[in-house]
Motif scaffolding. Structure first.
Motif, PDB file in Angstrom:
ATOM      1  N   VAL A 106     -56.893  54.252 -55.802  1.00  0.00           N
ATOM      2  CA  VAL A 106     -55.688  53.636 -55.237  1.00  0.00           C
ATOM      3  C   VAL A 106     -54.587  53.525 -56.291  1.00  0.00           C
ATOM      4  O   VAL A 106     -54.854  53.468 -57.490  1.00  0.00           O
ATOM      5  N   PRO A 109     -48.340  50.407 -57.139  1.00  0.00           N
ATOM      6  CA  PRO A 109     -47.091  50.782 -57.787  1.00  0.00           C
ATOM      7  C   PRO A 109     -46.501  49.646 -58.624  1.00  0.00           C
ATOM      8  O   PRO A 109     -46.457  48.495 -58.202  1.00  0.00           O
ATOM      9  N   LYS A 208     -42.453  46.762 -52.084  1.00  0.00           N
ATOM     10  CA  LYS A 208     -41.589  47.565 -51.234  1.00  0.00           C
ATOM     11  C   LYS A 208     -40.341  46.803 -50.795  1.00  0.00           C
ATOM     12  O   LYS A 208     -39.258  47.382 -50.661  1.00  0.00           O
ATOM     13  N   ASP A 216     -42.925  55.790 -58.219  1.00  0.00           N
ATOM     14  CA  ASP A 216     -43.394  56.707 -57.204  1.00  0.00           C
ATOM     15  C   ASP A 216     -44.869  57.012 -57.471  1.00  0.00           C
ATOM     16  O   ASP A 216     -45.503  56.387 -58.327  1.00  0.00           O
ATOM     17  N   GLN A 217     -45.424  57.969 -56.756  1.00  0.00           N
ATOM     18  CA  GLN A 217     -46.865  58.219 -56.851  1.00  0.00           C
ATOM     19  C   GLN A 217     -47.197  59.067 -58.081  1.00  0.00           C
ATOM     20  O   GLN A 217     -47.551  60.229 -57.981  1.00  0.00           O
ATOM     21  N   PHE A 222     -52.878  56.262 -60.919  1.00  0.00           N
ATOM     22  CA  PHE A 222     -53.834  55.938 -59.867  1.00  0.00           C
ATOM     23  C   PHE A 222     -55.071  55.314 -60.507  1.00  0.00           C
ATOM     24  O   PHE A 222     -55.468  55.695 -61.609  1.00  0.00           O
ATOM     25  N   LYS A 250     -59.980  53.161 -46.362  1.00  0.00           N
ATOM     26  CA  LYS A 250     -58.564  53.551 -46.336  1.00  0.00           C
ATOM     27  C   LYS A 250     -57.825  52.796 -45.241  1.00  0.00           C
ATOM     28  O   LYS A 250     -56.692  52.311 -45.456  1.00  0.00           O
ATOM     29  N   GLU A 254     -54.610  50.179 -45.710  1.00  0.00           N
ATOM     30  CA  GLU A 254     -53.337  50.350 -45.010  1.00  0.00           C
ATOM     31  C   GLU A 254     -52.992  49.121 -44.180  1.00  0.00           C
ATOM     32  O   GLU A 254     -51.830  48.702 -44.129  1.00  0.00           O
ATOM     33  N   GLY A 259     -48.665  49.417 -47.201  1.00  0.00           N
ATOM     34  CA  GLY A 259     -47.963  50.373 -48.046  1.00  0.00           C
ATOM     35  C   GLY A 259     -47.746  49.931 -49.479  1.00  0.00           C
ATOM     36  O   GLY A 259     -47.256  50.704 -50.306  1.00  0.00           O
ATOM     37  N   ASN A 260     -48.111  48.707 -49.825  1.00  0.00           N
ATOM     38  CA  ASN A 260     -47.953  48.221 -51.195  1.00  0.00           C
ATOM     39  C   ASN A 260     -49.120  48.604 -52.098  1.00  0.00           C
ATOM     40  O   ASN A 260     -49.058  48.426 -53.302  1.00  0.00           O
ATOM     41  N   ILE A 262     -51.576  52.129 -52.276  1.00  0.00           N
ATOM     42  CA  ILE A 262     -51.634  53.456 -51.678  1.00  0.00           C
ATOM     43  C   ILE A 262     -52.985  54.106 -51.958  1.00  0.00           C
ATOM     44  O   ILE A 262     -53.400  54.228 -53.124  1.00  0.00           O
ATOM     45  N   GLY A 264     -55.421  57.122 -52.441  1.00  0.00           N
ATOM     46  CA  GLY A 264     -55.177  58.464 -52.963  1.00  0.00           C
ATOM     47  C   GLY A 264     -56.066  59.535 -52.376  1.00  0.00           C
ATOM     48  O   GLY A 264     -56.224  60.598 -52.969  1.00  0.00           O
TER      49      GLY A 264
END
Length: 265
Positions: A106, A109, A208, A216-217, A222, A250, A254, A259-260, A262, A264
């Motif tokens: 995961v 961010p 967010k 960003d990703q 990760f 997963k 979610e 969305g805070n 993510i 992978g």
């Protein structure tokens, strides 16, 4: 009347039939995580692993610095709370022998927040900016500030960046390194703070919605699952990874984090 040998044979046959349709005896492992998002993810993992024959006992730590040594020493079997740069630093600085076994799990961010200003453009000359004081996340924060146009770093520098790598600082911001857990509290005193999502979410900040600048990703940040090198080929490792990177976990991520955090996979 049945003979003892016939009865014994019948019982044995029934036992074999039951065994063939029953789940395998669950092996037990201890899985270390930091309190907060990683612990919540681990709790979603537990029933999935259980169905696969692996009993995962989640061990929460308030101090993440204790987790890798405990895994290296065998007090924990595996952990799931860190990204690759942090693990590499731990192995190097502490002489540990841990390896990643799951690839990307995961991403939490990193984001920048302010209680005084509504945009990066509003930051004044000489603004005070707090960042994590551990090397891997400190460099990560500097890279994020560079992505936001606040500073410019030595070309090609990675997450190992330090303040010495700042080659342009048009607003003459003052970098204030501090303990990561203290960063949310620092928002009352500084102009801007770059905070990992683990501590931001725990403090009620929403990356967010509240972040003025968000990562960003970036694959190097990760998170991963780490085990002692000697255990990397143990059968339970494969089961743990399959359970963690499952559709069920997963979906839980979610739903819980919106969305805070993510996934992978």
């Amino acid at each position: 009347m049945r003979t003892p040998s016939l009865i014994a044979g019948t019982v044995s046959a029934i036992a074999l039939l039951i065994a063939a349709h029953a789940p395998a005896f669950a092996e037990t492992i201890k899985f270390g995580v930091t309190a907060g998002p990683h612990a919540q993810i681990a709790e979603a993992l537990v029933p999935v692993a259980k169905a696969k024959g692996l009993d995962v006992q989640v061990v929460e730590f308030s101090d993440g610095a204790l987790i890798d040594p405990a895994t290296n020493d065998g007090d924990l079997d595996a952990n799931g709370f860190q990204h690759t740069p942090y693990l590499e630093r731990q192995n190097k600085d502490r002489g540990l022998n841990l390896v990643s076994v799951a690839g990307k799990t995961v991403l939490l961010p990193m984001a920048g927040y302010s209680k005084k200003f509504k945009s990066l453009a509003d930051l004044p000359d000489g603004a005070q900016v707090s960042i994590p004081n551990d090397p891997s996340n400190g460099g990560r924060a500097l890279k994020l500030l560079e992505a936001g146009g606040v500073i410019k770093l030595t070309p090609g520098v990675t997450f190992q960046a330090t303040e010495l790598d700042i080659i342009e600082n048009p607003k003459n911001i003052k970098i204030i390194p501090m303990e990561t857990a203290q960063l949310p509290r620092s928002l009352e005193d500084v102009d801007f703070s770059v905070i990992t999502s683990h501590f931001a979410l725990s403090a009620g900040l929403n990356p967010k919605k509240d972040g003025l600048l968000i990562e960003d990703q970036l694959s190097e940040y990760f998170c991963l699952i780490a085990v002692a090198d000697k255990n990397k080929d143990a059968p339970w490792v494969k089961t743990l990874v399959e359970a963690y990177k499952s559709p069920e976990v997963k979906a839980a991520i979610e739903k819980t984090f919106e969305g805070n955090v993510i996934a992978g996979w």
